[in-house]
Design a protein around this motif. Structure first.
Motif, PDB file in Angstrom:
ATOM      1  N   SER A  60     -34.316  46.865 -50.767  1.00 38.08           N
ATOM      2  CA  SER A  60     -35.072  47.955 -50.163  1.00 38.08           C
ATOM      3  C   SER A  60     -35.647  47.577 -48.807  1.00 38.08           C
ATOM      4  CB  SER A  60     -36.224  48.358 -51.089  1.00 38.08           C
ATOM      5  OG  SER A  60     -37.105  49.244 -50.434  1.00 38.08           O
ATOM      6  N   HIS A  61     -35.734  48.558 -47.931  1.00 41.62           N
ATOM      7  CA  HIS A  61     -36.378  48.334 -46.641  1.00 41.62           C
ATOM      8  C   HIS A  61     -37.844  47.955 -46.827  1.00 41.62           C
ATOM      9  CE1 HIS A  61     -33.434  50.788 -43.922  1.00 41.62           C
ATOM     10  NE2 HIS A  61     -32.933  49.660 -44.360  1.00 41.62           N
ATOM     11  N   ALA A  62     -38.413  48.308 -47.981  1.00 39.98           N
ATOM     12  CA  ALA A  62     -39.843  48.057 -48.209  1.00 39.98           C
ATOM     13  C   ALA A  62     -40.092  46.639 -48.714  1.00 39.98           C
ATOM     14  CB  ALA A  62     -40.394  49.069 -49.219  1.00 39.98           C
ATOM     15  N   PHE A  74     -44.265  54.059 -47.654  1.00 37.62           N
ATOM     16  CA  PHE A  74     -45.525  53.652 -48.268  1.00 37.62           C
ATOM     17  C   PHE A  74     -46.508  54.811 -48.376  1.00 37.62           C
ATOM     18  CE2 PHE A  74     -43.626  49.692 -47.084  1.00 37.62           C
ATOM     19  CZ  PHE A  74     -44.046  48.794 -48.044  1.00 37.62           C
ATOM     20  N   GLY A  75     -46.122  55.958 -47.894  1.00 35.91           N
ATOM     21  CA  GLY A  75     -47.002  57.123 -47.936  1.00 35.91           C
ATOM     22  C   GLY A  75     -46.762  57.993 -49.154  1.00 35.91           C
ATOM     23  N   VAL A  95     -38.917  59.839 -50.616  1.00 36.75           N
ATOM     24  CA  VAL A  95     -39.925  58.903 -51.119  1.00 36.75           C
ATOM     25  C   VAL A  95     -40.374  59.341 -52.502  1.00 36.75           C
ATOM     26  CG1 VAL A  95     -42.214  57.910 -50.711  1.00 36.75           C
ATOM     27  CG2 VAL A  95     -40.698  58.435 -48.775  1.00 36.75           C
ATOM     28  N   CYS A  96     -40.465  58.386 -53.426  1.00 39.63           N
ATOM     29  CA  CYS A  96     -40.941  58.742 -54.756  1.00 39.63           C
ATOM     30  C   CYS A  96     -41.775  57.608 -55.336  1.00 39.63           C
ATOM     31  CB  CYS A  96     -39.786  59.132 -55.672  1.00 39.63           C
ATOM     32  SG  CYS A  96     -38.559  57.858 -55.815  1.00 39.63           S
ATOM     33  N   GLU A 101     -46.282  52.640 -53.434  1.00 43.27           N
ATOM     34  CA  GLU A 101     -45.299  51.793 -54.100  1.00 43.27           C
ATOM     35  C   GLU A 101     -44.041  51.640 -53.260  1.00 43.27           C
ATOM     36  OE1 GLU A 101     -44.664  52.230 -58.504  1.00 43.27           O
ATOM     37  OE2 GLU A 101     -42.594  52.505 -57.818  1.00 43.27           O
ATOM     38  N   ALA A 102     -43.806  52.614 -52.374  1.00 36.99           N
ATOM     39  CA  ALA A 102     -42.715  52.552 -51.401  1.00 36.99           C
ATOM     40  C   ALA A 102     -41.332  52.633 -52.043  1.00 36.99           C
ATOM     41  CB  ALA A 102     -42.818  51.301 -50.529  1.00 36.99           C
ATOM     42  N   SER A 103     -41.237  53.282 -53.196  1.00 37.96           N
ATOM     43  CA  SER A 103     -39.918  53.519 -53.770  1.00 37.96           C
ATOM     44  C   SER A 103     -39.280  54.721 -53.087  1.00 37.96           C
ATOM     45  CB  SER A 103     -40.038  53.810 -55.274  1.00 37.96           C
ATOM     46  OG  SER A 103     -40.533  52.680 -55.937  1.00 37.96           O
TER      47      SER A 103
END
Length: 220
Positions: A60-62, A74-75, A95-96, A101-103
């Motif tokens: 993941s990019h996160a 992250f929002g 985003v979910c 959580e940044a999923s």
DNA sequence: GGTACGATTGTCT
DNA sequence: GACAATCGTACCT
């Protein structure tokens, strides 16, 4: 627009996206993503997605924490995360998971169910004419077909009057129950070459619009 | 301020 | 089936 009112659908609220990313990814299959721009409307029935599980997911990019690029992840859930890849293409994510959580779920492919003419003209403008099946087959083509780019990063898909809206069918079609298949994600090289550990690509079986699987190049 | 690298695609063989 | 294209971002000095 051509989406008939007789097909029961709803616009899921933010809570719907604030669930575990694998659940959301699965549920996104068959949902329609619609963009409204000055030149028209394009609706896409999603047939292929991939889940990225926030800061714990090496693919993941996160994974490396917040940055300017991935700030949207992250929002709030229910927003679009759009980024540019290889300086050429755009990829679209939803985003979910709980906020912070940044999923996110990468939207990889879909079937154009509304505004095919507009989608076709966008694809023509961006390069080569393709068959309708290819209009949104692959993440970058999908972004072109929907007319999405970096300016749509952060767009809220839970607002029914917004310019990007995700609708979910209230009832599954009884006669053609969706067969959901899973497999390794495409082109993810940050997983230590263990794509098999993350079988987080989901697609609808027997859908011609699903993109061809390509393994990530080996990382040295 | 510089460099390395990529959640891909289109084109050519 | 293989490869070049192309530029924003991250990470380093």
């Amino acid at each position: 627009m051509n989406v008939p009112d007789t097909v029961p659908s709803s616009v899921p609220g933010r809570d719907w996206y604030a669930r575990p990313v694998l659940d959301v990814a699965r549920d996104l299959l068959g949902a329609t993503l619609t963009t409204r721009t000055p030149d028209g409307i394009v609706g896409l029935r999603l047939t292929e997605v991939e889940a990225y599980d926030g800061t714990t997911d090496p693919g993941s990019h996160a994974y490396r924490g917040p940055s300017r690029r991935n700030a949207t992840m992250f929002g709030e859930p229910g927003r679009l995360y759009v980024y540019r890849h290889l300086g050429l293409h755009h990829c679209v994510n939803v985003v979910c998971g709980p906020e912070g959580e940044a999923s996110a779920v990468l939207v990889r492919a879909g079937e154009v169910v509304d505004g095919a003419d507009l989608a076709r003209s966008r694809r023509l403008a961006s390069g080569v004419a393709r068959t309708d099946r290819d209009l949104a087959r692959g993440p970058a083509r999908l972004a072109v077909a929907l007319g999405l780019d970096l300016s749509d990063d952060g767009a809220d898909v839970t607002a029914p009057e917004g310019h990007v809206v995700l609708r979910h069918p209230l009832v599954e079609p009884v006669e053609t129950p969706a067969v959901i298949r899973t497999g390794p994600r495409v082109g993810v090289s940050g997983d230590g070459g263990r794509a098999d550990l993350f079988p987080w690509r989901f697609w609808l079986d027997a859908e011609p619009t699903v993109s061809a699987y390509r393994a990530a190049p080996a990382r040295t």
